[in-house]
Design a protein around this motif. Structure first.
Motif, PDB file in Angstrom:
ATOM      1  N   ARG A   1       0.835  -1.212   0.000  1.00  0.00           N
ATOM      2  CA  ARG A   1       0.000   0.000   0.000  1.00  0.00           C
ATOM      3  C   ARG A   1       0.865   1.255   0.000  1.00  0.00           C
ATOM      4  O   ARG A   1       0.688   2.160  -0.816  1.00  0.00           O
ATOM      5  CB  ARG A   1      -0.928  -0.013   1.220  1.00  0.00           C
ATOM      6  CG  ARG A   1      -1.875   1.179   1.317  1.00  0.00           C
ATOM      7  CD  ARG A   1      -2.690   1.141   2.600  1.00  0.00           C
ATOM      8  NE  ARG A   1      -1.853   1.193   3.789  1.00  0.00           N
ATOM      9  CZ  ARG A   1      -1.309   2.303   4.286  1.00  0.00           C
ATOM     10  NH1 ARG A   1      -1.534   3.464   3.699  1.00  0.00           N
ATOM     11  NH2 ARG A   1      -0.540   2.272   5.343  1.00  0.00           N
TER      12      ARG A   1
ATOM     13  N   ASP B   1      -7.650   1.289   6.076  1.00  0.00           N
ATOM     14  CA  ASP B   1      -6.403   1.222   6.847  1.00  0.00           C
ATOM     15  C   ASP B   1      -6.360   2.338   7.894  1.00  0.00           C
ATOM     16  O   ASP B   1      -6.051   2.102   9.053  1.00  0.00           O
ATOM     17  CB  ASP B   1      -5.207   1.344   5.893  1.00  0.00           C
ATOM     18  CG  ASP B   1      -3.887   1.218   6.623  1.00  0.00           C
ATOM     19  OD1 ASP B   1      -3.433   0.085   6.814  1.00  0.00           O
ATOM     20  OD2 ASP B   1      -3.338   2.262   7.046  1.00  0.00           O
ATOM     21  N   ASN B   2      -6.697   3.576   7.492  1.00  0.00           N
ATOM     22  CA  ASN B   2      -6.722   4.686   8.455  1.00  0.00           C
ATOM     23  C   ASN B   2      -7.742   4.431   9.551  1.00  0.00           C
ATOM     24  O   ASN B   2      -7.466   4.639  10.729  1.00  0.00           O
ATOM     25  CB  ASN B   2      -7.073   6.003   7.751  1.00  0.00           C
ATOM     26  CG  ASN B   2      -5.899   6.579   6.988  1.00  0.00           C
ATOM     27  OD1 ASN B   2      -4.780   6.091   7.110  1.00  0.00           O
ATOM     28  ND2 ASN B   2      -6.149   7.597   6.198  1.00  0.00           N
TER      29      ASN B   2
ATOM     30  N   TYR C   1      -6.147   4.249  13.240  1.00  0.00           N
ATOM     31  CA  TYR C   1      -6.286   5.381  14.154  1.00  0.00           C
ATOM     32  C   TYR C   1      -7.451   5.211  15.132  1.00  0.00           C
ATOM     33  O   TYR C   1      -7.853   6.164  15.771  1.00  0.00           O
ATOM     34  CB  TYR C   1      -6.401   6.690  13.364  1.00  0.00           C
ATOM     35  CG  TYR C   1      -5.175   6.898  12.499  1.00  0.00           C
ATOM     36  CD1 TYR C   1      -3.927   7.064  13.090  1.00  0.00           C
ATOM     37  CD2 TYR C   1      -5.247   6.842  11.116  1.00  0.00           C
ATOM     38  CE1 TYR C   1      -2.784   7.196  12.319  1.00  0.00           C
ATOM     39  CE2 TYR C   1      -4.105   6.967  10.330  1.00  0.00           C
ATOM     40  CZ  TYR C   1      -2.884   7.144  10.941  1.00  0.00           C
ATOM     41  OH  TYR C   1      -1.758   7.266  10.188  1.00  0.00           O
TER      42      TYR C   1
ATOM     43  N   GLY D   1      -1.317   8.482   2.292  1.00  0.00           N
ATOM     44  CA  GLY D   1      -2.542   7.743   1.984  1.00  0.00           C
ATOM     45  C   GLY D   1      -3.660   8.645   1.481  1.00  0.00           C
ATOM     46  O   GLY D   1      -4.232   8.412   0.402  1.00  0.00           O
TER      47      GLY D   1
HETATM   48 MG   LIG Z   1      -3.007   6.330   5.990  1.00  0.00          MG
END
Ligand SMILES: [Mg+2]
Ligand SMILES: Nc1ncnc2c1ncn2[C@@H]1O[C@H](COP(=O)(O)OP(=O)(O)OP(=O)(O)O)[C@@H](O)[C@H]1O
Length: 321
Positions: free
Chosen positions: A143, A217-218, A222, A279
């Motif tokens: 990624r 993914d974020n 997070y 990203g």
């Molecule tokens: Mg990211």
């Protein structure tokens, strides 16, 4: 020589170091009066001031010309130094692109091997955990490497959108399946809420897949372990909204645009997570290349929500190749 001048009064121009004189004559004998003398002196004084100004001005012009020459010279040096720096920068970028390109193939091998192992139904729980970690790590390398390459490519002339008809639900399910490895590693879950009917649109499958991958993914990275990431789709005739919600700390409204800038990473929750701040920059490039929009909103009651709004067909015509 015979002359009609009978009387003469002369006053020097400049008392110290005189450069000339100014005077008056009379055709008859005449004693110059104090008023006449002071008029002559005033004239001489004005002349000397004027001459002084002229020479000062000439000196000033000479100095300006001198400084201009110096500036031209240092400007040329600066341009030369700048060119050398640009060339160095270009070489550095090219090297980085090569390295990143080379990284992708071993990362893909890791992903493939891990996927093969995970397909084995007889795998022990311990081995399953191990290979899930491997898969998640391989996916993260791929990624990040691909984001970097695409951001660099967009600088070199824009992302190429290879648009073709696709069904969004299927694409979402495919990405979620791959991302589940990362969710599992973090004891999180990805929930999908899709409409019954197929959502057809014309877009670049690979770019959209990676937009979704970065957003999920974020959302996972997070948010605290144990929390969910939710994906839903809403569509009308002209456009499709793809929404990714999480239950993390969110982003204050005034910073929600900033995070789309390259290399921007916010401090606070999740700041120690691996990442380069590319990203969302990639997501925006990819979505805008489709004529779409992407933005962040608050999620109720907690967390963040990224919304991708895509036209059913890309606004800009896709390249023929
Ligand atoms: Mg990211
Ligand atoms: N869902 C989210 N919740 C809270 N903060 C977020 C979320 N998504 C992004 N951020 C913040 O925005 C920053 C930029 O995100 P972005 O995805 O561009 O880069 P990154 O995740 O740091 O690195 P990478 O290049 O690996 O994606 C993150 O570092 C984080 O601070």
């Amino acid at each position: 020589r015979p002359t009609f001048v009978k009387s003469l009064a002369m006053v020097p121009i400049r008392t110290a170091d005189p450069i000339g004189a100014i005077g008056n004559y009379w055709a008859k004998r005449h004693q110059a009066t104090p008023a006449e003398l002071s008029l002559l002196q005033a004239l001489a004084h004005s002349t000397s001031v004027a001459l002084e100004s002229v020479s000062l001005y000439a000196e000033l012009e000479r100095r300006v010309a001198e400084r201009t020459d110096e500036l031209h010279a240092s400007n040329a040096e600066l341009i030369e130094a700048n060119n050398a720096l640009s060339e160095l920068h270009r070489q550095k970028e090219a090297l980085a692109a090569l390295l990143v390109h080379d990284l992708r193939s071993p990362a893909a091998t890791i992903v493939m091997r891990a996927q093969m192992r995970l397909d084995d139904p007889t795998l022990s729980d311990k081995d399953r955990r191990h290979w899930t970690h491997e898969l998640a790590a391989g996916e993260t390398i791929t990624r990040m490497a691909t984001n970097l390459l695409d951001v660099a490519q967009s600088d070199a002339g824009g992302l190429v959108v290879k648009a073709a008809p696709l069904e969004l639900g299927g694409l979402v399910r495919g990405v979620v399946e791959i991302m589940s490895a990362l969710a599992e590693v973090r004891s999180q879950a990805i929930e999908v809420d899709l409409p019954e009917e197929a959502i057809e649109l014309t877009a670049d499958r690979e770019l959209l897949r990676r937009v979704l991958q970065n957003l999920i993914d974020n959302g996972l990275r997070y948010s605290p372990s144990g929390s969910d990431v939710r994906i839903d789709i809403a569509a009308d005739e002209a456009s499709v909204d793809l929404v990714v919600r999480d239950q993390g700390p969110g982003i204050p409204p005034e910073l929600r645009e900033l995070v789309f800038e390259r290399y921007v990473r916010l401090s606070g929750a999740g700041a120690d997570e691996m990442g380069r701040g590319l990203g969302l920059a990639f997501c925006r490039l990819a979505v805008e290349a489709h004529g779409g929009k992407i933005w962040a909103e608050g999620n109720e009651p907690k967390g963040l929500c990224f919304r991708v709004r895509l036209p059913r067909a890309p606004i800009s015509a896709p390249p023929s190749s």
